[in-house]
Motif scaffolding. Structure first.
Motif, PDB file in Angstrom:
ATOM      1  N   GLU A 130       0.822  -1.205   0.000  1.00 47.89           N
ATOM      2  CA  GLU A 130       0.000   0.000   0.000  1.00 47.89           C
ATOM      3  C   GLU A 130       0.862   1.263   0.000  1.00 47.89           C
ATOM      4  N   PHE A 131       1.930   1.229   0.774  1.00 48.21           N
ATOM      5  CA  PHE A 131       2.806   2.403   0.907  1.00 48.21           C
ATOM      6  C   PHE A 131       3.431   2.770  -0.436  1.00 48.21           C
ATOM      7  N   PHE A 132       4.016   1.803  -1.111  1.00 47.76           N
ATOM      8  CA  PHE A 132       4.708   2.096  -2.366  1.00 47.76           C
ATOM      9  C   PHE A 132       3.746   2.304  -3.539  1.00 47.76           C
ATOM     10  N   THR A 170       9.103   8.821  -1.533  1.00 49.83           N
ATOM     11  CA  THR A 170       7.820   8.219  -1.913  1.00 49.83           C
ATOM     12  C   THR A 170       6.753   9.285  -2.071  1.00 49.83           C
ATOM     13  N   LEU A 171       6.761  10.266  -1.182  1.00 52.98           N
ATOM     14  CA  LEU A 171       5.823  11.385  -1.277  1.00 52.98           C
ATOM     15  C   LEU A 171       6.009  12.123  -2.591  1.00 52.98           C
ATOM     16  N   THR A 172       7.244  12.432  -2.937  1.00 52.85           N
ATOM     17  CA  THR A 172       7.534  13.191  -4.153  1.00 52.85           C
ATOM     18  C   THR A 172       7.149  12.404  -5.399  1.00 52.85           C
ATOM     19  N   THR A 173       7.477  11.119  -5.414  1.00 50.42           N
ATOM     20  CA  THR A 173       7.191  10.279  -6.583  1.00 50.42           C
ATOM     21  C   THR A 173       5.695  10.139  -6.829  1.00 50.42           C
ATOM     22  N   GLY A 174       4.912  10.157  -5.769  1.00 50.19           N
ATOM     23  CA  GLY A 174       3.479   9.913  -5.903  1.00 50.19           C
ATOM     24  C   GLY A 174       2.646  11.125  -6.246  1.00 50.19           C
TER      25      GLY A 174
END
Length: 241
Positions: A130-132, A170-174
């Motif tokens: 879920e996180f990734f 992960t925040l930036t990529t999403g």
């Protein structure tokens, strides 16, 4: 800790059943615990703070044998209130899973925590996926960042390594494509941290909304200034004979 004189034993430094019953549990624990959502860490944290604040830790940490407290009406009343708190802050599925006659507050607390900690490996795999896979899509910045942080907290709570660098990348990529320029600017923030990223993205979201609103206003004003299209000329009258 146990006591043979349970009828006069009071392990609290102040609280009484009336005080405890007067607490609005939904104000203090504004979370519904559910196995299908990442709410365990926040739910447990809120309750742990509430227990400490009101000297209720003895009811859930096993330091007092509740069987020795059967004759203590204050203990029993407070214990019952804690059980009601648990039952009213969990999903219906969890309620039917843990409810059982004769359980004290500690038994219910242990059952609920066990559902989220006994199968750490399986839960870790589920939360990591879920996180990734977490992306902003059409969510607001607040909703997206809250979801990502919640998943990170859940993973950390079961021992998974989610450091700040991983959380920020992960925040930036999403982020969705509308925040492409903002994502590039995040790398320029000195001493980067999750709160700093969220604060910057909130401002950027607000700026983007303002730009969109101005564009819509100008388009509407331009359309109004041109006036309505000329009406069609009336049909010519038929010649009279």
């Amino acid at each position: 800790m146990t006591s043979s004189g349970s009828s006069s034993y009071n392990p609290f430094a102040g609280p009484n059943p009336t005080d405890i019953r007067g607490i609005n549990i939904h104000d203090r624990v504004p979370i519904v615990l559910d196995v299908t959502d990442a709410t365990y860490f926040a739910w447990k944290t809120c309750f742990s703070l509430l227990f400490c604040e009101n000297n209720l830790v003895d009811h859930v940490d096993g330091s007092v044998d509740s069987r020795a407290m059967v004759g203590n009406s204050e203990w029993t009343a407070i214990d019952a209130t804690l059980i009601w708190w648990f039952f009213t802050t969990i999903s219906k599925d969890l309620f039917h899973t843990v409810v059982s006659n004769g359980d004290d507050a500690r038994a219910v607390w242990v059952k609920l925590n066990g559902l989220f900690t006994d199968n750490k490996l399986q839960r870790c795999v589920f939360l990591q996926q879920e996180f990734f896979d977490c992306h902003q899509d059409d969510q607001s910045i607040d909703d997206y960042c809250r979801r990502l942080k919640t998943l990170a907290d859940e993973l950390r709570d079961i021992g998974a390594k989610v450091d700040d660098d991983l959380l920020l990348s992960t925040l930036t990529t999403g982020l969705n494509e509308d925040f492409g320029n903002a994502a590039s600017n995040l790398s320029l923030i000195p001493e980067p941290s999750f709160p700093k990223f969220v604060a910057y993205l909130r401002l950027e979201e607000r700026r983007m909304k303002g730009v969109k609103k101005r564009v819509q206003h100008h388009a509407l004003a331009a359309g109004t200034s041109r006036g309505a299209p000329p009406s069609a000329a009336p049909p010519a009258s038929a010649p009279r004979h």
